[in-house]
Motif scaffolding. Structure first.
Motif, PDB file in Angstrom:
ATOM      1  N   ARG A   1     -30.917  29.527  52.235  1.00 41.76           N
ATOM      2  CA  ARG A   1     -32.241  30.132  52.385  1.00 41.76           C
ATOM      3  C   ARG A   1     -33.246  29.780  51.287  1.00 41.76           C
ATOM      4  NH1 ARG A   1     -31.970  34.195  56.280  1.00 41.76           N
ATOM      5  NH2 ARG A   1     -29.843  34.770  56.880  1.00 41.76           N
ATOM      6  N   SER A   2     -32.798  29.484  50.089  1.00 42.33           N
ATOM      7  CA  SER A   2     -33.741  29.325  48.977  1.00 42.33           C
ATOM      8  C   SER A   2     -34.495  27.999  49.066  1.00 42.33           C
ATOM      9  CB  SER A   2     -33.000  29.394  47.644  1.00 42.33           C
ATOM     10  OG  SER A   2     -33.903  29.203  46.569  1.00 42.33           O
TER      11      SER A   2
ATOM     12  N   SER B   1     -26.166  26.426  42.776  1.00 44.00           N
ATOM     13  CA  SER B   1     -25.358  27.179  43.743  1.00 44.00           C
ATOM     14  C   SER B   1     -24.365  26.264  44.448  1.00 44.00           C
ATOM     15  CB  SER B   1     -26.266  27.854  44.771  1.00 44.00           C
ATOM     16  OG  SER B   1     -27.067  28.849  44.171  1.00 44.00           O
ATOM     17  N   ALA B   2     -24.776  25.020  44.726  1.00 42.88           N
ATOM     18  CA  ALA B   2     -23.865  24.081  45.375  1.00 42.88           C
ATOM     19  C   ALA B   2     -22.648  23.798  44.505  1.00 42.88           C
ATOM     20  CB  ALA B   2     -24.606  22.786  45.700  1.00 42.88           C
ATOM     21  N   LEU B   3     -22.870  23.628  43.193  1.00 42.24           N
ATOM     22  CA  LEU B   3     -21.742  23.415  42.291  1.00 42.24           C
ATOM     23  C   LEU B   3     -20.766  24.594  42.325  1.00 42.24           C
ATOM     24  CD1 LEU B   3     -23.505  21.860  39.152  1.00 42.24           C
ATOM     25  CD2 LEU B   3     -22.033  20.687  40.817  1.00 42.24           C
TER      26      LEU B   3
ATOM     27  N   ALA C   1     -20.584  34.116  53.381  1.00 47.33           N
ATOM     28  CA  ALA C   1     -21.063  33.031  52.519  1.00 47.33           C
ATOM     29  C   ALA C   1     -21.063  31.701  53.271  1.00 47.33           C
ATOM     30  CB  ALA C   1     -20.180  32.931  51.273  1.00 47.33           C
ATOM     31  N   ILE C   2     -19.982  31.462  53.998  1.00 50.85           N
ATOM     32  CA  ILE C   2     -19.891  30.214  54.766  1.00 50.85           C
ATOM     33  C   ILE C   2     -20.955  30.172  55.854  1.00 50.85           C
ATOM     34  CG2 ILE C   2     -18.423  28.963  56.397  1.00 50.85           C
ATOM     35  CD1 ILE C   2     -16.013  29.845  54.677  1.00 50.85           C
TER      36      ILE C   2
ATOM     37  N   ALA D   1     -27.533  25.387  56.358  1.00 50.48           N
ATOM     38  CA  ALA D   1     -28.102  24.158  55.798  1.00 50.48           C
ATOM     39  C   ALA D   1     -27.193  22.951  55.988  1.00 50.48           C
ATOM     40  CB  ALA D   1     -28.397  24.360  54.309  1.00 50.48           C
ATOM     41  N   PHE D   2     -25.858  23.193  56.073  1.00 53.99           N
ATOM     42  CA  PHE D   2     -24.909  22.079  56.104  1.00 53.99           C
ATOM     43  C   PHE D   2     -23.933  22.268  57.270  1.00 53.99           C
ATOM     44  CE2 PHE D   2     -26.164  22.898  51.689  1.00 53.99           C
ATOM     45  CZ  PHE D   2     -26.776  21.688  51.380  1.00 53.99           C
TER      46      PHE D   2
END
Length: 768
Positions: free
Chosen positions: A518-519, A528-530, A554-555, A561-562
């Motif tokens: 969302r960000s 956050s990705a790390l 979370a998933i 996005a992914f």
């Protein structure tokens, strides 16, 4: 764990010694009796002053109320609230409080917000309009009433409509005196060899002492050794109005009748030790009161409990107490009848002894320790009453609910609770509590809130700074060696554990997954990705169902996005299978749940399945969420979540308290996920029902959200609110609010196509 319904902080409100009146004596005695019988209880008193300078009260009196100052009552209510009083013992008689019929008291009751047990020292069968209004106010704002005679119970029920199950009959307390011959005390009274008649208490014309004096010539004709002791000062109000006129009239009457040598006045307010001596030395106690509507008499109770032979006029209290041979009743204002009754007792020592023994044995149930135990039972019932539905609930299936307005955004408390390190876990009232400092759980929740806030409201420099602190905390919390998040940090910025709980790990993943999905802040997304990549794999080995659920959310956020990330999708499949296996192993037709105990953050389990994108999981998620909601709606239609004092074991009773804001939030969030999936307004209405729990539609009718601070109180307890405004509860409110407001357009659109869109939210859960 302390019994949540065991009263430990009690305030006694009324007159108090050294003020000279019967209610002051009673308030003091019951307060001290409770404090003595229950030494773990913190007893304090609030005294009503009838003179500007007040009185030299003992340390037990912590605040004073100016009788005729309405603001003083409000200040007293504030004092009790901030001192965490659990129950109030209120002494009531119309004349001791200010305003028409003591109506100033009602403002105190409206403001205090605590369970009230009202002891009625006067109960009128025919009240005037002001007295009736005050009694109606007492009925509305008292959990229970205490009366000291059965007649009082009947009047409350018949005249005022107060149900019997809210009335406790507790006799006036008495001194625990041994049953001894009166001659044992007579040397102290200089009455050796005499027969002693006694009346004690504050003097006023309604006591009828002149009638007893008028009986003396006839009594002395047969029993010349009789002395009549009249013990007590003139009532202060009478003394202020007309001085000693009444006492002087009694002295003049005794002189006129030639009995002045036999009538002995003790014109003072005697101590308890002296009173025991006067009562102990009495052979017969006289109460020639003139008013039938006297529902209680402390003086009568004391003499009766000490095993004295009592002769009384037939006022209400005496008629009950002296029934069945426990005393002698004579007509009002009949000196001849008093003389005859005294003569009959003195002429029949065996009968007099029987009356004394009968009175003394009955008095063992009235001693102050026994009275204290009965009052404590009433106090605990009052707290239980406060936690129950209102006295007159409306029908559950016919009364519509109009939605309450959603408060405007106010993040002042979140700002106040945060520093450059992160958000503090706990607050003392609305002030951050440094002692318990920080945790990953709350910083994860706070980071999620900032992401959703900016998604709805756009860029905000203050919120951006908060988000940066919260994400920095999560980065620091992650230990690359263990690949786990630590949870608790001290105010000195030292970690208190090597790794945190599985649940806190799952919440941290939920937070960084939300940022990824969302960000718009690239820095937030990259960091956050790390964290997401490094922290997700360990979840495959977790055993906590809630950690699985948080990770599934979370998933779900990450996949916004992914979508094509296959390793993440595989972990999602694994966790969904874990939850389904739990459900199939545990559930039944009667128990549609994943575990044998429904505990905390419950709705997150069905929520995780609803967003799983798998047909069986979605169906079970919707089914279990509907089942959970159905068991968390009160008979009057509001949300009533499972309490943390015992939770809800399968086959057992669902705990009602303490109700936690996190339960309301998790249910709101799950319902809105169900609405997103199905478009069914049922779920939007249930989310609104749960949200309104924060606003006062709950088991106590008290709002947890504090609009003045922007904080949310920590729990709905059995009879009051936990007034601390910690991070978890405050974030639960603000996250719940965002769940509704960010879908407002979708809900309105759905209603515009629903033929019943303008109907209020139903009170009862709709059938499956």
């Amino acid at each position: 764990m302390k019994d949540p319904l065991s009263s430990r902080h009690i305030a006694f409100i009324g007159n108090y010694i050294p003020r000279r009146c019967g209610i002051a004596t009673f308030t003091t005695d019951i307060c001290e009796a409770i404090a003595t019988e229950f030494p773990a209880t913190d007893c304090l008193a609030g005294a009503v002053n009838d003179i500007p300078e007040g009185y030299a009260y003992p340390p037990r009196v912590l605040f004073e109320i100016a009788k005729d100052d309405p603001e003083s009552y409000v200040r007293a209510a504030d004092f009790l609230r901030i001192n965490n009083v659990e129950v109030i013992s209120l002494q009531h008689e119309f004349g001791i409080y200010g305003g028409p019929a003591g109506s100033h008291l009602l403002e105190f009751l409206r403001e205090v917000g605590k369970p009230v047990v009202t002891t009625l020292h006067t109960i009128l069968e025919s009240p005037d309009s002001d007295q009736l209004r005050v009694m109606q106010g007492l009925d509305d704002m008292s959990e229970r009433f205490v009366v000291m005679a059965e007649r009082g119970r009947r009047i409350l029920h018949q005249t005022y409509g107060i149900p019997d199950d809210r009335i406790d009959l507790i006799p006036h307390g008495v001194i625990d005196m041994p049953f001894v011959d009166s001659d044992f005390y007579k040397d102290v009274l200089n009455a050796d060899g005499k027969t002693v008649l006694l009346t004690f208490g504050l003097l006023s014309p309604n006591k009828g002492i002149e009638v007893a004096i008028a009986a003396l010539p006839e009594i002395l004709g047969k029993h010349p050794d009789v002395l009549y002791f009249v013990v007590g000062a003139t009532h202060p109000h009478l003394l202020a109005a007309e001085g000693e006129r009444y006492r002087e009239s009694l002295i003049a009457l005794a002189e006129k009748l030639g009995v002045s040598e036999q009538v002995i006045f003790h014109n003072r307010f005697v101590s308890m030790a002296e009173l025991k001596e006067f009562i102990g030395g009495a052979d017969i106690y006289l109460t020639p009161y003139r008013n039938e509507e006297q529902i209680t008499s402390g003086a009568l109770s004391y003499a009766f409990g000490a095993g004295k032979a009592v002769i009384s006029t037939p006022y209400w209290h005496a008629t009950e107490l002296l029934d069945d041979g426990r005393g002698v009743i004579v007509p009002f204002a009949d000196s001849g009848a008093i003389a005859g009754a005294v003569d009959a007792l003195l002429a029949d020592p065996a009968r007099m002894a029987r009356i004394r023994r009968c009175a003394w044995k009955s008095g063992r149930d009235m001693t102050w320790p026994e009275t204290a135990r009965r009052y404590m039972t009433s106090f605990n019932r009052a707290r239980a009453n406060r936690s129950a539905p209102a006295h007159h609930p409306q029908p559950t299936d016919t009364i519509p609910r109009r939605p309450l307005a959603i408060p405007a955004t106010n993040i002042e408390h979140l700002v106040r609770m945060s520093d450059h390190t992160g958000i503090f876990q706990h607050a003392i009232y609305s002030v951050p509590n440094y002692q318990e400092a920080y945790c990953t759980d709350d910083n994860a929740r706070a980071f999620i809130y900032t992401i959703l806030h900016q998604e709805e409201h756009g860029s905000d420099a203050q919120v951006e700074r908060l988000a940066c602190s919260y994400l920095a905390f999560l980065w620091h919390a992650f230990d690359p060696n263990t690949r786990r998040f630590r949870n608790f940090m001290s105010h000195e910025r030292k970690w208190l554990e090597r790794k945190g709980s599985e649940d806190s790990h799952g919440r941290a993943l939920w937070a960084v997954g939300s940022a990824l999905g969302r960000s718009r802040n690239e820095g937030f997304r990259n960091l956050s990705a790390l964290l997401f990549q490094r922290a997700l794999p360990p979840v495959k080995h977790f055993s906590s169902p809630r950690a699985w659920a948080f990770t599934l959310i979370a998933i779900h956020e990450y996949l916004r996005a992914f979508t094509g990330d296959r390793p993440v999708a595989k972990i999602r499949q694994l966790l969904v299978t874990h939850l389904l296996d739990l459900y199939h192993a545990t559930s039944s037709d009667e128990w549609q749940w994943f575990e044998h105990v429904a505990t905390y953050d419950n709705a997150k389990l069905p929520h995780a399945l609803i967003i799983s994108d798998q047909s069986e999981a979605v169906e079970i998620g919707l089914r279990t969420l509907r089942w959970l909601i159905g068991h968390q709606i009160s008979p009057t239609g509001h949300f009533s979540p499972i309490g943390c004092h015992g939770f809800w074991p399968r086959g057992g009773e669902k705990a009602r308290f303490d109700q936690q804001p996190i339960e309301a939030h998790s249910t709101v969030s799950a319902c809105m996920a169900a609405f997103d999936l199905t478009g069914d307004l049922f779920w939007a209405d249930e989310a609104r029902r749960c949200f309104e729990w924060f606003l006062g539609r709950n088991d106590l009718g008290l709002p947890l959200y504090d609009a003045s601070t922007g904080g949310c109180r920590d729990a709905l307890q059995s009879d009051s609110l936990n007034q601390n405004q910690g991070a978890e509860s405050t974030l639960a409110f603000h996250l719940s609010r965002l769940e509704l407001t960010r879908r407002a357009a979708a809900i309105d659109a759905a209603r515009s196509h629903d033929p019943e869109f303008n109907q209020p939210i139903p009170c009862k859960l709709q059938p499956t």
